[in-house]
Design a protein around this motif. Structure first.
Motif, PDB file in Angstrom:
ATOM      1  N   GLY A  42     -22.653   6.303  -5.484  1.00  0.00           N
ATOM      2  CA  GLY A  42     -23.501   7.288  -4.831  1.00  0.00           C
ATOM      3  C   GLY A  42     -23.445   8.681  -5.414  1.00  0.00           C
ATOM      4  N   HIS A  43     -23.016   8.805  -6.685  1.00  0.00           N
ATOM      5  CA  HIS A  43     -23.037  10.136  -7.294  1.00  0.00           C
ATOM      6  C   HIS A  43     -24.460  10.505  -7.675  1.00  0.00           C
ATOM      7  CE1 HIS A  43     -22.330  13.332 -10.352  1.00  0.00           C
ATOM      8  NE2 HIS A  43     -21.487  13.717  -9.427  1.00  0.00           N
ATOM      9  N   GLY A  44     -25.155   9.594  -8.347  1.00  0.00           N
ATOM     10  CA  GLY A  44     -26.562   9.782  -8.640  1.00  0.00           C
ATOM     11  C   GLY A  44     -26.845  10.808  -9.720  1.00  0.00           C
ATOM     12  N   ALA A  45     -28.131  11.229  -9.772  1.00  0.00           N
ATOM     13  CA  ALA A  45     -28.585  12.123 -10.830  1.00  0.00           C
ATOM     14  C   ALA A  45     -29.081  13.466 -10.320  1.00  0.00           C
ATOM     15  CB  ALA A  45     -29.707  11.432 -11.618  1.00  0.00           C
ATOM     16  N   HIS A  46     -29.384  13.564  -9.028  1.00  0.00           N
ATOM     17  CA  HIS A  46     -29.875  14.835  -8.488  1.00  0.00           C
ATOM     18  C   HIS A  46     -29.441  14.956  -7.036  1.00  0.00           C
ATOM     19  CE1 HIS A  46     -32.322  18.367  -7.994  1.00  0.00           C
ATOM     20  NE2 HIS A  46     -32.918  17.833  -6.939  1.00  0.00           N
ATOM     21  N   ALA A  47     -29.127  16.210  -6.634  1.00  0.00           N
ATOM     22  CA  ALA A  47     -28.502  16.454  -5.330  1.00  0.00           C
ATOM     23  C   ALA A  47     -27.222  15.634  -5.234  1.00  0.00           C
ATOM     24  CB  ALA A  47     -29.460  16.120  -4.176  1.00  0.00           C
ATOM     25  N   THR A  48     -26.417  15.740  -6.288  1.00  0.00           N
ATOM     26  CA  THR A  48     -25.186  14.953  -6.377  1.00  0.00           C
ATOM     27  C   THR A  48     -24.099  15.546  -5.480  1.00  0.00           C
ATOM     28  OG1 THR A  48     -24.289  16.243  -8.217  1.00  0.00           O
ATOM     29  CG2 THR A  48     -25.728  14.383  -8.775  1.00  0.00           C
ATOM     30  N   PRO A  49     -23.164  14.711  -5.025  1.00  0.00           N
ATOM     31  CA  PRO A  49     -22.074  15.250  -4.213  1.00  0.00           C
ATOM     32  C   PRO A  49     -21.189  16.227  -4.977  1.00  0.00           C
ATOM     33  CG  PRO A  49     -21.722  12.916  -4.700  1.00  0.00           C
ATOM     34  CD  PRO A  49     -23.113  13.243  -5.126  1.00  0.00           C
ATOM     35  N   SER A  50     -21.090  16.080  -6.301  1.00  0.00           N
ATOM     36  CA  SER A  50     -20.235  17.006  -7.056  1.00  0.00           C
ATOM     37  C   SER A  50     -20.809  18.419  -7.051  1.00  0.00           C
ATOM     38  CB  SER A  50     -20.025  16.505  -8.488  1.00  0.00           C
ATOM     39  OG  SER A  50     -21.252  16.398  -9.176  1.00  0.00           O
ATOM     40  N   ASP A  78     -28.835  13.150   8.344  1.00  0.00           N
ATOM     41  CA  ASP A  78     -28.698  11.699   8.411  1.00  0.00           C
ATOM     42  C   ASP A  78     -29.574  11.089   7.326  1.00  0.00           C
ATOM     43  OD1 ASP A  78     -26.987  11.728  10.635  1.00  0.00           O
ATOM     44  OD2 ASP A  78     -28.686  11.903  12.005  1.00  0.00           O
ATOM     45  N   TYR A  79     -28.922  10.462   6.341  1.00  0.00           N
ATOM     46  CA  TYR A  79     -29.657   9.926   5.208  1.00  0.00           C
ATOM     47  C   TYR A  79     -30.061   8.479   5.458  1.00  0.00           C
ATOM     48  CZ  TYR A  79     -27.914  13.955   2.623  1.00  0.00           C
ATOM     49  OH  TYR A  79     -27.628  15.228   2.205  1.00  0.00           O
ATOM     50  N   ALA A  80     -31.307   8.164   5.112  1.00  0.00           N
ATOM     51  CA  ALA A  80     -31.777   6.791   5.175  1.00  0.00           C
ATOM     52  C   ALA A  80     -32.694   6.557   3.956  1.00  0.00           C
ATOM     53  CB  ALA A  80     -32.524   6.528   6.472  1.00  0.00           C
ATOM     54  N   PRO A  81     -32.211   5.775   2.985  1.00  0.00           N
ATOM     55  CA  PRO A  81     -30.920   5.071   2.926  1.00  0.00           C
ATOM     56  C   PRO A  81     -29.787   6.048   2.592  1.00  0.00           C
ATOM     57  CG  PRO A  81     -32.102   4.767   0.881  1.00  0.00           C
ATOM     58  CD  PRO A  81     -33.038   5.511   1.787  1.00  0.00           C
ATOM     59  N   ARG A  82     -28.560   5.569   2.750  1.00  0.00           N
ATOM     60  CA  ARG A  82     -27.402   6.427   2.472  1.00  0.00           C
ATOM     61  C   ARG A  82     -27.402   6.860   1.012  1.00  0.00           C
ATOM     62  NH1 ARG A  82     -22.274   6.038   0.547  1.00  0.00           N
ATOM     63  NH2 ARG A  82     -22.437   3.798   0.205  1.00  0.00           N
ATOM     64  N   ILE A  83     -27.637   5.915   0.110  1.00  0.00           N
ATOM     65  CA  ILE A  83     -27.747   6.226  -1.315  1.00  0.00           C
ATOM     66  C   ILE A  83     -29.229   6.199  -1.677  1.00  0.00           C
ATOM     67  CG2 ILE A  83     -27.183   5.509  -3.658  1.00  0.00           C
ATOM     68  CD1 ILE A  83     -24.607   4.307  -2.585  1.00  0.00           C
ATOM     69  N   ALA A  84     -29.726   7.289  -2.210  1.00  0.00           N
ATOM     70  CA  ALA A  84     -31.149   7.427  -2.508  1.00  0.00           C
ATOM     71  C   ALA A  84     -31.561   6.517  -3.664  1.00  0.00           C
ATOM     72  CB  ALA A  84     -31.450   8.881  -2.857  1.00  0.00           C
ATOM     73  N   PRO A  85     -32.854   6.209  -3.766  1.00  0.00           N
ATOM     74  CA  PRO A  85     -33.345   5.410  -4.898  1.00  0.00           C
ATOM     75  C   PRO A  85     -33.285   6.197  -6.207  1.00  0.00           C
ATOM     76  CG  PRO A  85     -35.180   6.215  -3.586  1.00  0.00           C
ATOM     77  CD  PRO A  85     -33.928   6.564  -2.820  1.00  0.00           C
ATOM     78  N   SER A  86     -33.405   5.472  -7.310  1.00  0.00           N
ATOM     79  CA  SER A  86     -33.456   6.088  -8.635  1.00  0.00           C
ATOM     80  C   SER A  86     -34.784   5.734  -9.284  1.00  0.00           C
ATOM     81  CB  SER A  86     -32.293   5.589  -9.505  1.00  0.00           C
ATOM     82  OG  SER A  86     -31.054   5.963  -8.943  1.00  0.00           O
ATOM     83  N   GLY A  87     -35.125   6.451 -10.346  1.00  0.00           N
ATOM     84  CA  GLY A  87     -36.380   6.185 -11.022  1.00  0.00           C
ATOM     85  C   GLY A  87     -36.728   7.266 -12.018  1.00  0.00           C
ATOM     86  N   ARG A 109     -33.553  13.503  -3.023  1.00  0.00           N
ATOM     87  CA  ARG A 109     -32.368  13.001  -3.719  1.00  0.00           C
ATOM     88  C   ARG A 109     -32.746  11.947  -4.757  1.00  0.00           C
ATOM     89  NH1 ARG A 109     -29.104   9.940   0.032  1.00  0.00           N
ATOM     90  NH2 ARG A 109     -31.091   9.487   1.060  1.00  0.00           N
ATOM     91  N   MET A 110     -31.888  11.818  -5.787  1.00  0.00           N
ATOM     92  CA  MET A 110     -32.046  10.743  -6.774  1.00  0.00           C
ATOM     93  C   MET A 110     -30.720  10.000  -6.924  1.00  0.00           C
ATOM     94  SD  MET A 110     -34.267  12.376  -9.888  1.00  0.00           S
ATOM     95  CE  MET A 110     -34.308  10.781 -10.727  1.00  0.00           C
ATOM     96  N   GLY A 111     -30.632   8.824  -6.337  1.00  0.00           N
ATOM     97  CA  GLY A 111     -29.459   7.973  -6.504  1.00  0.00           C
ATOM     98  C   GLY A 111     -28.175   8.509  -5.912  1.00  0.00           C
ATOM     99  N   SER A 112     -28.265   9.523  -5.048  1.00  0.00           N
ATOM    100  CA  SER A 112     -27.047  10.202  -4.599  1.00  0.00           C
ATOM    101  C   SER A 112     -26.792  10.062  -3.109  1.00  0.00           C
ATOM    102  CB  SER A 112     -27.127  11.694  -4.950  1.00  0.00           C
ATOM    103  OG  SER A 112     -28.173  12.317  -4.229  1.00  0.00           O
TER     104      SER A 112
END
Length: 248
Positions: free
Chosen positions: A161-169, A185-194, A210-213
Motif C-alpha cells: 500500500g505504498h503506491g505511487a501518489h499520496a503515499t504514506p511516506s 475512510d478509504y474505499a478501497p483501502r489500497i487505491a487502484p493503479s494505472g 490516490r494511486m496505489g496507496s
C-alpha cells in the motif's frame, strides 16, 4: 543556511568556501483526502532544512509550483505547462550560475517534474554544446525518496500500500513537520493503479486522488525517521557533488 534569510554579502562570503547549492523543488497538487496540497514541495523543503542543521549547506528558495496538469481535476492544484516549467528552471539555474555557483542540485518531490527538469538541464547543456563552449557549472536532479537508504526504509515501513501518489511516506513527512493529521475512510483501502494522462482521465481512474496507496499507514514517528535519514543522506550527496571537478 537559507538563501532567502541571508544578505547578498553573506552569500558572497559563502561562495568563498562553497560553490554548491540545493534547490528544493516540487508541486502544489492534490494528495488524496488526507494529503496536504503542498506535500510535494514541503517534503524536499523539510529535508533541506533538517540537512541545514547538520552541515554547512546553502538552501535556495523552494520552487513550489511544478508540472501537475494531470491533477487539475481536483480543487487547489496549480500547474505550469512543461514549456513554462522548463523556462523557469533555466532562468533559476542561470541566475545562480551568474553568481558563481558551480554545483546546483535540485531536490525533487514530485515524479511528474522529472522529465521537465531533465529537459531543462538538456536545454542548458545544448546551448553550450552548439556554441562550442563549456557550461562552467553542473546540475543534478535527486528525488528525495532516492536519497541513500530512504527507499529501503519506506519499503520496510510500508511493505504494502505504498503506491505511487499520496503515499504514506510523503504524508508521514508532512505529519511530522507540521503536526497536521487528517483522517478519511478509504474505499478501497489500497487505491487502484494505472496510467497518467490528462486531468479528466486521471479523475475518472483515481476518484479520490490516490494511486496505489494507503495513506492511513502514515504516522509522525515514521515521518521523523524518514526525514532524519534523508537529511543525513542529502548532506553526504551534496558533499560528493561539490567535490566533482567541473572543467573550466
Amino acid at each position: 543556511m537559507l538563501l532567502y534569510l541571508s544578505t547578498w554579502s553573506e552569500i558572497e562570503q559563502y561562495l568563498q568556501r562553497s560553490r554548491t547549492i540545493v534547490v528544493p523543488i516540487g508541486s502544489n497538487e492534490q494528495h488524496g483526502p488526507t494529503g496536504l496540497l503542498g506535500t510535494d514541495w514541503m517534503c524536499p523543503e523539510i529535508i533541506c532544512r533538517h540537512a541545514d542543521q547538520q552541515g554547512d549547506i546553502l538552501v535556495a528558495p523552494t520552487f513550489n509550483i511544478g508540472m501537475a496538469q494531470h491533477h487539475l481535476g481536483f480543487a487547489g492544484t496549480i500547474s505550469l505547462r512543461p514549456s513554462t516549467f522548463i523556462a523557469a528552471i533555466v532562468d533559476w539555474t542561470r541566475s545562480l550560475a551568474r553568481h558563481g555557483f558551480e554545483k546546483i542540485l535540485f531536490l525533487n518531490g514530485h515524479g511528474g517534474n522529472i522529465a521537465s527538469i531533465e529537459a531543462a538541464f538538456s536545454e542548458i547543456y545544448a546551448e553550450a554544446s552548439f556554441a562550442g563552449r563549456r557550461t562552467g557549472f553542473a546540475m543534478k536532479l535527486t528525488n528525495w525518496w532516492d536519497l541513500e537508504g530512504v527507499n529501503e526504509l519506506a519499503k520496510e515501513m510500508f511493505p504494502t500500500g505504498h503506491g505511487a501518489h499520496a503515499t504514506p511516506s510523503e504524508i508521514a513527512v508532512t505529519q511530522y513537520a507540521y503536526e497536521l493529521i487528517k483522517h478519511a475512510d478509504y474505499a478501497p483501502r489500497i487505491a487502484p493503479s494505472g496510467p497518467i494522462r490528462e486531468a479528466l482521465d486521471f479523475r475518472a481512474r483515481f476518484p479520490d486522488g490516490r494511486m496505489g496507496s494507503d495513506p492511513n499507514q502514515a504516522t509522525p514517528e515514521k515521518g521523523k525517521a524518514l526525514v532524519e535519514l534523508a537529511a543525513k543522506s542529502l548532506v553526504k550527496e551534496l558533499a560528493a557533488f561539490g567535490e566533482e571537478k567541473v572543467p573550466g
